[in-house]
Design an enzyme around this catalytic site. Sequence first.
Site, PDB file in Angstrom:
ATOM      1  N   ARG A  66       0.838  -1.204   0.000  1.00 10.20           N
ATOM      2  CA  ARG A  66       0.000   0.000   0.000  1.00 10.20           C
ATOM      3  C   ARG A  66       0.871   1.252   0.000  1.00 10.20           C
ATOM      4  O   ARG A  66       0.570   2.261  -0.636  1.00 10.20           O
ATOM      5  CB  ARG A  66      -0.902  -0.032   1.234  1.00 10.20           C
ATOM      6  CG  ARG A  66      -1.741   1.199   1.465  1.00 10.20           C
ATOM      7  CD  ARG A  66      -2.588   1.041   2.718  1.00 10.20           C
ATOM      8  NE  ARG A  66      -3.416   2.196   2.991  1.00 10.20           N
ATOM      9  CZ  ARG A  66      -4.237   2.288   4.034  1.00 10.20           C
ATOM     10  NH1 ARG A  66      -4.370   1.253   4.870  1.00 10.20           N
ATOM     11  NH2 ARG A  66      -4.978   3.372   4.237  1.00 10.20           N
ATOM     12  N   ASN A 116       1.198   2.380  14.809  1.00  9.67           N
ATOM     13  CA  ASN A 116       0.379   1.285  14.260  1.00  9.67           C
ATOM     14  C   ASN A 116       0.473   1.084  12.760  1.00  9.67           C
ATOM     15  O   ASN A 116       0.090   0.061  12.232  1.00  9.67           O
ATOM     16  CB  ASN A 116      -1.072   1.472  14.687  1.00  9.67           C
ATOM     17  CG  ASN A 116      -1.675   2.739  14.138  1.00  9.67           C
ATOM     18  OD1 ASN A 116      -0.973   3.692  13.834  1.00  9.67           O
ATOM     19  ND2 ASN A 116      -2.992   2.749  14.000  1.00  9.67           N
ATOM     20  N   TYR A 117       0.946   2.096  12.047  1.00  5.65           N
ATOM     21  CA  TYR A 117       1.281   1.940  10.619  1.00  5.65           C
ATOM     22  C   TYR A 117       2.661   2.540  10.436  1.00  5.65           C
ATOM     23  O   TYR A 117       2.817   3.614   9.835  1.00  5.65           O
ATOM     24  CB  TYR A 117       0.266   2.682   9.750  1.00  5.65           C
ATOM     25  CG  TYR A 117      -0.999   1.925   9.455  1.00  5.65           C
ATOM     26  CD1 TYR A 117      -2.040   1.912  10.363  1.00  5.65           C
ATOM     27  CD2 TYR A 117      -1.160   1.230   8.264  1.00  5.65           C
ATOM     28  CE1 TYR A 117      -3.210   1.233  10.092  1.00  5.65           C
ATOM     29  CE2 TYR A 117      -2.349   0.538   7.984  1.00  5.65           C
ATOM     30  CZ  TYR A 117      -3.373   0.553   8.905  1.00  5.65           C
ATOM     31  OH  TYR A 117      -4.539  -0.121   8.632  1.00  5.65           O
ATOM     32  N   LYS A 124      10.436  11.836  12.417  1.00  9.55           N
ATOM     33  CA  LYS A 124      10.507  11.291  13.775  1.00  9.55           C
ATOM     34  C   LYS A 124       9.489  10.147  13.893  1.00  9.55           C
ATOM     35  O   LYS A 124       8.291  10.388  14.005  1.00  9.55           O
ATOM     36  CB  LYS A 124      10.217  12.424  14.760  1.00  9.55           C
ATOM     37  CG  LYS A 124       9.747  12.065  16.153  1.00  9.55           C
ATOM     38  CD  LYS A 124      10.552  11.146  16.967  1.00  9.55           C
ATOM     39  CE  LYS A 124       9.631  10.726  18.124  1.00  9.55           C
ATOM     40  NZ  LYS A 124       9.613   9.317  18.397  1.00  9.55           N
ATOM     41  N   THR A 171       8.650   5.525  18.590  1.00  6.51           N
ATOM     42  CA  THR A 171       9.766   4.703  19.054  1.00  6.51           C
ATOM     43  C   THR A 171       9.508   3.234  18.730  1.00  6.51           C
ATOM     44  O   THR A 171      10.332   2.554  18.139  1.00  6.51           O
ATOM     45  CB  THR A 171       9.980   4.921  20.562  1.00  6.51           C
ATOM     46  OG1 THR A 171      10.410   6.280  20.729  1.00  6.51           O
ATOM     47  CG2 THR A 171      11.020   3.967  21.127  1.00  6.51           C
ATOM     48  N   GLU A 209      -3.579  14.469  12.698  1.00  3.84           N
ATOM     49  CA  GLU A 209      -4.505  13.341  12.542  1.00  3.84           C
ATOM     50  C   GLU A 209      -4.483  12.618  13.878  1.00  3.84           C
ATOM     51  O   GLU A 209      -3.450  12.062  14.250  1.00  3.84           O
ATOM     52  CB  GLU A 209      -4.041  12.423  11.408  1.00  3.84           C
ATOM     53  CG  GLU A 209      -3.970  13.098  10.055  1.00  3.84           C
ATOM     54  CD  GLU A 209      -5.349  13.340   9.452  1.00  3.84           C
ATOM     55  OE1 GLU A 209      -6.357  12.940  10.069  1.00  3.84           O
ATOM     56  OE2 GLU A 209      -5.403  13.928   8.366  1.00  3.84           O
ATOM     57  N   CYS A 256      -6.845   3.958  14.274  1.00  2.00           N
ATOM     58  CA  CYS A 256      -7.544   5.187  14.680  1.00  2.00           C
ATOM     59  C   CYS A 256      -8.976   5.152  14.178  1.00  2.00           C
ATOM     60  O   CYS A 256      -9.879   5.676  14.807  1.00  2.00           O
ATOM     61  CB  CYS A 256      -6.836   6.399  14.112  1.00  2.00           C
ATOM     62  SG  CYS A 256      -6.796   6.384  12.328  1.00  2.00           S
TER      63      CYS A 256
HETATM   64  P1  NAP Z   1       1.308   8.884  20.442  1.00  2.00           P
HETATM   65  O1  NAP Z   1       1.717   8.244  21.714  1.00  2.00           O
HETATM   66  O2  NAP Z   1       0.610  10.172  20.458  1.00  2.00           O
HETATM   67  O3  NAP Z   1       2.655   9.035  19.561  1.00  2.00           O
HETATM   68  C1  NAP Z   1       2.569   9.505  18.243  1.00  2.00           C
HETATM   69  C2  NAP Z   1       3.921  10.095  17.860  1.00  2.00           C
HETATM   70  O4  NAP Z   1       4.155  11.265  18.619  1.00  2.00           O
HETATM   71  C3  NAP Z   1       5.080   9.155  18.171  1.00  2.00           C
HETATM   72  O5  NAP Z   1       6.080   9.302  17.183  1.00  2.00           O
HETATM   73  C4  NAP Z   1       5.578   9.709  19.496  1.00  2.00           C
HETATM   74  O6  NAP Z   1       6.919   9.387  19.761  1.00  2.00           O
HETATM   75  C5  NAP Z   1       5.438  11.174  19.228  1.00  2.00           C
HETATM   76  N1  NAP Z   1       5.438  11.996  20.432  1.00  2.00           N
HETATM   77  C6  NAP Z   1       5.173  11.657  21.701  1.00  2.00           C
HETATM   78  N2  NAP Z   1       5.285  12.733  22.515  1.00  2.00           N
HETATM   79  C7  NAP Z   1       5.640  13.781  21.729  1.00  2.00           C
HETATM   80  C8  NAP Z   1       5.919  15.166  21.951  1.00  2.00           C
HETATM   81  N3  NAP Z   1       5.869  15.728  23.159  1.00  2.00           N
HETATM   82  N4  NAP Z   1       6.273  15.949  20.888  1.00  2.00           N
HETATM   83  C9  NAP Z   1       6.335  15.413  19.629  1.00  2.00           C
HETATM   84  N5  NAP Z   1       6.085  14.107  19.355  1.00  2.00           N
HETATM   85  C10 NAP Z   1       5.735  13.311  20.395  1.00  2.00           C
HETATM   86  O7  NAP Z   1       0.391   7.907  19.555  1.00  2.00           O
HETATM   87  P2  NAP Z   1       0.661   6.344  19.268  1.00  2.00           P
HETATM   88  O8  NAP Z   1       0.523   5.607  20.550  1.00  2.00           O
HETATM   89  O9  NAP Z   1       1.903   6.193  18.488  1.00  2.00           O
HETATM   90  O10 NAP Z   1      -0.570   6.018  18.302  1.00  2.00           O
HETATM   91  C11 NAP Z   1      -1.845   5.747  18.867  1.00  2.00           C
HETATM   92  C12 NAP Z   1      -2.688   6.995  18.833  1.00  2.00           C
HETATM   93  O11 NAP Z   1      -2.557   7.644  17.565  1.00  2.00           O
HETATM   94  C13 NAP Z   1      -4.170   6.684  18.969  1.00  2.00           C
HETATM   95  O12 NAP Z   1      -4.827   7.692  19.704  1.00  2.00           O
HETATM   96  C14 NAP Z   1      -4.674   6.689  17.542  1.00  2.00           C
HETATM   97  O13 NAP Z   1      -6.058   6.984  17.460  1.00  2.00           O
HETATM   98  C15 NAP Z   1      -3.848   7.789  16.949  1.00  2.00           C
HETATM   99  N6  NAP Z   1      -3.734   7.591  15.505  1.00  2.00           N
HETATM  100  C16 NAP Z   1      -4.417   8.441  14.690  1.00  2.00           C
HETATM  101  C17 NAP Z   1      -4.365   8.241  13.325  1.00  2.00           C
HETATM  102  C18 NAP Z   1      -5.080   9.141  12.374  1.00  2.00           C
HETATM  103  O14 NAP Z   1      -4.748   9.088  11.178  1.00  2.00           O
HETATM  104  N7  NAP Z   1      -6.013   9.945  12.828  1.00  2.00           N
HETATM  105  C19 NAP Z   1      -3.627   7.193  12.789  1.00  2.00           C
HETATM  106  C20 NAP Z   1      -2.952   6.347  13.679  1.00  2.00           C
HETATM  107  C21 NAP Z   1      -3.004   6.547  15.049  1.00  2.00           C
HETATM  108  P3  NAP Z   1       7.210   8.144  20.781  1.00  2.00           P
HETATM  109  O15 NAP Z   1       6.705   6.916  20.126  1.00  2.00           O
HETATM  110  O16 NAP Z   1       8.702   8.165  20.945  1.00  2.00           O
HETATM  111  O17 NAP Z   1       6.481   8.460  22.057  1.00  2.00           O
HETATM  112  O1  G3P Z   2      -4.871   4.177  12.568  1.00  2.00           O
HETATM  113  C1  G3P Z   2      -4.380   4.276  11.288  1.00  2.00           C
HETATM  114  C2  G3P Z   2      -5.460   4.796  10.389  1.00  2.00           C
HETATM  115  O2  G3P Z   2      -4.874   5.554   9.429  1.00  2.00           O
HETATM  116  C3  G3P Z   2      -6.280   3.626   9.920  1.00  2.00           C
HETATM  117  O3  G3P Z   2      -5.994   3.286   8.605  1.00  2.00           O
HETATM  118  O4  G3P Z   2      -6.604   2.134   6.530  1.00  2.00           O
HETATM  119  O5  G3P Z   2      -6.732   0.892   8.702  1.00  2.00           O
HETATM  120  O6  G3P Z   2      -8.380   2.697   8.206  1.00  2.00           O
HETATM  121  P1  G3P Z   2      -6.975   2.177   7.954  1.00  2.00           P
END
Ligand code: NAP
Ligand code: G3P
Length: 483
Positions: A111, A162-163, A185, A188, A258, A292
């Site tokens: 993809r 997650n992706y 970035k 992790t 997002e 998400c």
């Molecule tokens: P997260 O904990 O918010 O982390 C996302 C990114 O932000 C990671 O690279 C993280 O680095 C970084 N980060 C953390 N603290 C930061 C700061 N103070 N400044 C700048 N960057 C920082 O999210 P996640 O656990 O990876 O993903 C799960 C969440 O993301 C869920 O809430 C999900 O709904 C949301 N999500 C949304 C979408 C969308 O398209 N709307 C898609 C996927 C996921 P580290 O990993 O080093 O902490």
């Molecule tokens: O959480 C990642 C978001 O982008 C979901 O993608 O294609 O699984 O709906 P998709």
Amino acid sequence: MASNVSELTTYKAYLGGKWEESSSGQTIAIKSPYLRETIGFVQAVTQEEVDAAIRAAHQAQKKWAALSLNERGAVLDRWADELIKNEKEIAGTVMHEVGKGDRDSRKEVVRTADLIRYTVQEALHMHGESLRGDGFPGGSQKKLGIVEREPLGVVLAISPFNYPVNLAASKIAPALMAGNGVIFKPATQGSISGIKMIEALDKAGLPKGVLSLTTGRGSVIGDYLVEHKGINMISFTGGTNTGRRLSKQSTMIPLVLELGGKDPALVCEDADLDVTVKSIINGAFSYSGQRCTAIKRVIVNEKIADRLVARLKNEVENLSVGSPEEDSTIVPLIDDPSADFVQRLIDDALARNATLIAGNRRRDNLIYPTLLDNVTKDMDVAWIEPFGPVLPVIRVKSDREAVEIANQSEFGLQASIFTQDIDRALAVARQVEAGTVQINGRTERGPDHFPFLGVKASGMGVQGIHNSLLSMSRQKVTVLNLK
Ligand code: NAP
Ligand code: G3P
């Protein structure tokens, strides 16, 4: 994967065009969520290394932007080719690092190659516009405006776990095609996958310094990156709390966020149950609900609720549970704290008299798929994003009540509506506060050329290939004042 630490790889960061160990001398152990063992180490880069990477990006970006679209596109097409060539290795890394099934990991890599190629083509066919002054009252025909697009400078791309390939490339590809430099970035837990993806880009011949990959914990280096004066745009995907923090820190630069979701499936009494059940099960439980856009609550008309819950129960009890190596639908969550969080939501709902229909079993960070009925508004699971395999069912008497509950959420990413009456579906869709409404289908981001956005606490700005190219560039107007 290597079993003892001495055989494990310590991966380098990609800084200013070179693969380097950080002068911090610190590394971060990456632990597989399902192997439950360390699979490698990544660099914890320093602020000085961030400064140097951003300087290098600004320097290299000028020549990069001066290349033709075709020349930039050729590099990205080779990147896509390299990803496909290394599909098995990269997908294997994704699986080991974030516990995503082998088949889904491979799909993510393919993809991503498709997304990159589409981005190249979209950029090649995005044209500017011209305007004549006399289009406005009193304007002169001798005034000719030419509108083009220019890069913003250096884009900070921050992606979630997650992706780790697709959601990173969905930022990097348009940023590069628009002529920007990039500081990437990765999450992790997803950094090794990100490194493999950037190795492919390096092999594809991206000029040195245009992009740097700065690994390190967001809680340590994140603020420094976000507040850095050398960053001209931030494209962030991740949790709402992180996004909120980031939006308060960044100043006067474009931001696309997002964020989280609590996507509802609104089920009317006339819904086609075969379609509805298939969409809800797939939408709620694939990759253990770590999407998400996962369906994270069912709001169902009470007239059909018993039949729906019975059908969902049967499907939930038959979901495959186990290792991503067997392509199980339900796999261990990304880490133990995430599993604790999901369990707490289940415990709270049961303590407040939700009906347990299936699940509520746990082994380490593996949460069995859990279906809760008779969920009420006083329960946390009705409102909080679990990012895990728990699905609450809320019963309502009317569409009006369903829309009211749907919109009471702080989130507004997507929603699904299930009914066989298209007029009714469109009427409900117009009232639901969400970036996207799916009618008779599961909530999902793809296909990647669709606009993708969240409203309210789910985000700001729009992704999707065309919109990302726009958000990572700006207009430049040249006016000819003819004689
Ligand atoms: P997260 O904990 O918010 O982390 C996302 C990114 O932000 C990671 O690279 C993280 O680095 C970084 N980060 C953390 N603290 C930061 C700061 N103070 N400044 C700048 N960057 C920082 O999210 P996640 O656990 O990876 O993903 C799960 C969440 O993301 C869920 O809430 C999900 O709904 C949301 N999500 C949304 C979408 C969308 O398209 N709307 C898609 C996927 C996921 P580290 O990993 O080093 O902490
Ligand atoms: O959480 C990642 C978001 O982008 C979901 O993608 O294609 O699984 O709906 P998709």
